[in-house]
Structure formats: structure tokens, C-alpha cells
Write an enzyme that holds these catalytic residues in place. Sequence first.
Site, mmCIF file in Angstrom:
data_model
loop_
_atom_site.group_PDB
_atom_site.id
_atom_site.type_symbol
_atom_site.label_atom_id
_atom_site.label_comp_id
_atom_site.label_asym_id
_atom_site.label_seq_id
_atom_site.Cartn_x
_atom_site.Cartn_y
_atom_site.Cartn_z
ATOM 1 C CG HIS A 188 -2.161 -0.825 1.019
ATOM 2 N ND1 HIS A 188 -2.073 -2.320 1.285
ATOM 3 C CD2 HIS A 188 -3.248 -0.650 0.070
ATOM 4 C CE1 HIS A 188 -3.574 -2.745 0.781
ATOM 5 N NE2 HIS A 188 -4.083 -1.861 0.238
ATOM 6 C CD GLU A 429 -10.457 -7.135 -2.367
ATOM 7 O OE1 GLU A 429 -9.446 -6.730 -2.680
ATOM 8 O OE2 GLU A 429 -11.109 -6.720 -1.482
ATOM 9 C CG ASP A 453 -6.160 -8.133 -1.721
ATOM 10 O OD1 ASP A 453 -5.049 -8.580 -1.170
ATOM 11 O OD2 ASP A 453 -6.631 -7.120 -1.261
ATOM 12 C CB CYS A 500 -10.620 -0.446 -8.272
ATOM 13 S SG CYS A 500 -11.105 -1.703 -7.338
HETATM 14 C C1 PEP Z 1 -7.154 -4.481 -4.641
HETATM 15 O O1 PEP Z 1 -6.847 -5.534 -4.161
HETATM 16 O O2 PEP Z 1 -6.861 -4.678 -5.987
HETATM 17 C C2 PEP Z 1 -7.488 -3.474 -4.149
HETATM 18 C C3 PEP Z 1 -7.865 -2.295 -5.145
HETATM 19 O O3 PEP Z 1 -7.387 -3.086 -2.846
HETATM 20 P P1 PEP Z 1 -6.213 -3.080 -2.078
HETATM 21 O O4 PEP Z 1 -5.247 -2.638 -2.792
HETATM 22 O O5 PEP Z 1 -6.551 -1.614 -1.150
HETATM 23 O O6 PEP Z 1 -5.966 -4.304 -1.160
HETATM 24 MG MG MG Z 2 -7.812 -5.507 -1.815
#
Ligand code: PEP
Ligand code: MG
Length: 540
Positions: A188, A429, A453, A500
Amino acid sequence: MKTYKGKSVYKGIAMGNVVVIKDRDLPVKRCRIEDVEAESARVDEAGKEAKLQLQKLYDKALKEVGETNAAIFEIHQMMLEDDDYLEAIQNMIQTEQVNAEYAVAVTGDNFSEMFANMEDDYMRARAADVKDISNRLVKILQGRKEADFLSMEPSILVADDISPSETVQMDKEKILAFVTVHGSTNSHTAILARMMNIPALVGVPMDLQEIHTGMVAVVDGFQGNVIFEPSKEICGQIQKKLEEEKEKAQLLQTLKGKETITLKGQKINLFANIANVSDVGYVLENDAEGIGLFRSEFLYLGRTSFPTEEEQFQAYKQVVQMLGGKKVIIRTLDIGADKQVDYFHLGQEDNPAMGYRAIRICLKEPEIFKTQLRALLRAAVFGNLSIMYPMITSSEEVQQIYKIVKEVQEELDLVQIPYKIPEQGIMIETPAAVMISDELAEIVDFFSIGTNDLTQYALAVDRQNEKLDDFYIPHHKAILKMIQMVVDNAHKCGKWAGICGELGADLELIETFVKMGVDELSVAPSMVLKVRKGIREVEG
Ligand code: PEP
Ligand code: MG
């Protein structure tokens, strides 16, 4: 001049002075001391210094985020004067003849555990505070300097690693680049760097003892290089590259206000991902057509107690109002795994990525969930808000969520607070959600595929583990097949499906996504115009 190669998480160029953040977690050793009076006096002096630091933080927060949010630093100053806490430290030094660092650390742990076990929510939240002030005292006693983000000039941050909660506390205007020894390209922190449009390198094998605050460095995110104390010649080359980048960015500006359609007129909704209210500036600046992922858990990070319903309501309302009728998809909190928050008391887990996180916490602790849902339903009155639920694995989970939403609705009816039930979708995911996307499509309004994920779970590769970066392949055929399956199942039920995860911004795959029928791409704000350019060049 010293050059290191790392893994680039955002392709950009930076040149400037270095600020090194190091030794954040020096171990605290127990030592026997002779002069207990002198040791006690060290604690008093450290207390004074800590209060000064907290006052500065309070003044800054008051100006930037208002009195309610700044209050925490006032509470910390008060806790530093608490008699029980101070006496416990002094008593330990006197009776056990131990060093001040050790006495503070042990007392901090004891008090924190005591608070964590209390019934009252407010008192429980103080567990993280007491830990925080103890860490501050220990740091002062060990003679370690705080990285002074307050008076820092725009700089290149160099560290062993940077956590998501540290990243959110930083003043983004003051960071030219991140360079870290550890960290994976899918973490992140990397995602935040991309969002903030900041060149960043992780996995750089530097010896932090050799790098000092004040050194000059250049970061080349295209080559994956960082050069400390570069020669004049290198500085000249980098300056040229900086100008070229500026020119390219200016060319992209011409795409602002243009439609995101292929040459044959197929429209793709091009949205942006954000983590905080302050990121809305990047969304508007880059002309995104909406927000496809507001990672709301960032409202919970970098603080010591739960954000209240009112605080959340104000944040969500502000975002939808600023977007003026454009879609804003807010994901309910996705705490856990790498996004750790002390006051949730999640405890240690052997396998946190597959552990107690995201919707699982919300379903097990519905009061936390309801506070957020109330804020979201109330904010929905003020604009085009949608809710999205993370980490779904079954239809039963969705039904449980709907039951809780219904309860929230009834509670709001009872007190006659205006609200709206918005569009509700889920993140895809987990491979389980992919496989049952036909039945999920019947009960939700939309899908947004979280490829970050999904890649981790489908390929059994921990996205946080830097050793596995070469095995983390979002382009894998299995992932592309899964995306196609999800899109087809959504369309069969007349629902839309977007992406996303970071893969959505992969310029090499734009044509593939268009052909697959993906309806929406939600990408880092810094990638919006690049992706628009790519889509406008696709034949299909
Ligand atoms: C993902 O898992 O692709 C996602 C957009 O959520 P995060 O990256 O916050 O886990
Ligand atoms: Mg995620």
C-alpha cells in the site's frame, strides 16, 4: 557518488536533498544503573522535550486539520503528566535500579495492556496513546531525532521501510521521492506513492549508515536508480529528463476535458483511486470522471481512536460534494493485513493476508461497521455516492451485509435523520468471488475487480513479500481469464464491471480490457490522462 538499483513503483524523476529516517525501532535493553537520581532526572528531562514536540504537533494539526483532530496531541501532553504513569516509571528505576529507557518501555507496555482490557471504549482507546507517548519518551532517551516533517524542505525520503500509516501522516507537498531498503512493489505504500505522483524505489540495497540527511540524490524511476552525491554531469542529465517529463505532462494536459472513448466510440468510465479527502485535489487536477475506489480505511489509520460517525460523515460528504454529481465509490473499511491499527486490537496472526481483515471484521464487529454505514447513508444524500464491500467470498456475506444496512436504515428512520440507500457493489478480489460471480451478479449493483489481492490469492503469492515480487504476475493468464469471467457474468445480469486494482492502469493491457468489455477503470490519479490517451488510441 554512489549508485544503487531498486525496484521502481512509480516512473518519475526527482532530484533534491535527502532526509533519512532510521533507527525507528532500536531495541530497548535492560541495564543496571548505579546513580538512580540521575536516571530519574533523565526521565523528567525527556518528559519536557516530549511535551515540546507534542505542542509543535498540536499547533500544526490545529492549522491543518482543525481542533477535533488536533486534540489527540493535547491528550498526549496530559498523559505525560499522569501521576500513576510517572510514579510507576520512577518506582521501577528506584527499586530495580534499571535504566530509564527500560523503565519507560515496560511501564508503557503494562499500562497499555491494562487499558486494552478495560470495558469502556474510550479507556480502551487510550492503550494506543500510552504506547505512543512511551515510544516518544524512549526515542528521546535514546537520543534519536524525530524526522522533522514540519520544517522540512521538499526532500527525498530514504528509509528502511515506510508503513501506510506513516505515509498518510506525511505532508505530500514535501516529498520528492521515496527510496526504501525493503518493501514490495505491490504494498500500500507503493500504491500511495503512485497516487501521489511521487517517484519511488523499493528494495534498494543501501547501507543506511552511509547515507545522511542533507546529501543530494537523484531518483530515476524509469531506470530504477538512485544516485547519492551525483556528479555535475549526472545532475545535468537528470535536469534534462525532468524538463522532458514536464513537457510530456503538459502534452497530456491537452486530453483534459476530452472523452474517454476508443477510436470506434466505445466508452470506458475512467475513474480515480483515493485514500483521503485531501486526494480529491489530484482527482480534479487530472480530470478523472469520478472516484472508483475511496480506500476509506485510511481515515482509520495514523490515529489512536476510531473516527466518529460525524467525522466520517463530514469526510464522505465533502468528497461527494467536491465531485459535484460525479460517481464516488466508497469502499467500506479494509483494515488488517498490512494496514494495522493499534486501537482495533487485532492481535498477531500467522497469516494476516488470509486473516481477520476487511469485511470479516465488519461482520464480526457490527458496531464498527454500523458507524461507517450510518455515515455513508447520510452522506449519500449529498451527491452520487456508491458503497463497495471488500474481500467478499460468498452470497451469504452479502446477505448479512444487507441485513446490517437494513438495521442502520431503521435506526436512522427512528431518529428521523435524512439518508439515502445508495448503489451497493462488491470488490471481486478472491478466486471464490470470481467462481460464483454469476450468482453474486444477481444480488449486487456492480463489480469492481481488485487485481492486487486477486493476484495474491489466485497465485498464492503474498503481495507484501518482497522476495516474491518476481512471482507476483498480475498479467498471468489465470488472472486475465478470471477478469473475463467476471465481466461476462456481470453483463449477463445487466450489471457493470470495472477494475480498481493497479492492473487497471497497465498501459500494455488497455486494448485487452477494452476487448473484454470492461466498463470502468479506476486508476491512480497520476495515471488518468495516460490511460485516457491509451484508450483513445485503441481501434476497437
Ligand atoms: C485490490 O486488492 O486490488 C484493491 C484495489 O484493494 P487494496 O489494494 O486496497 O487491497
Ligand atoms: Mg484489496
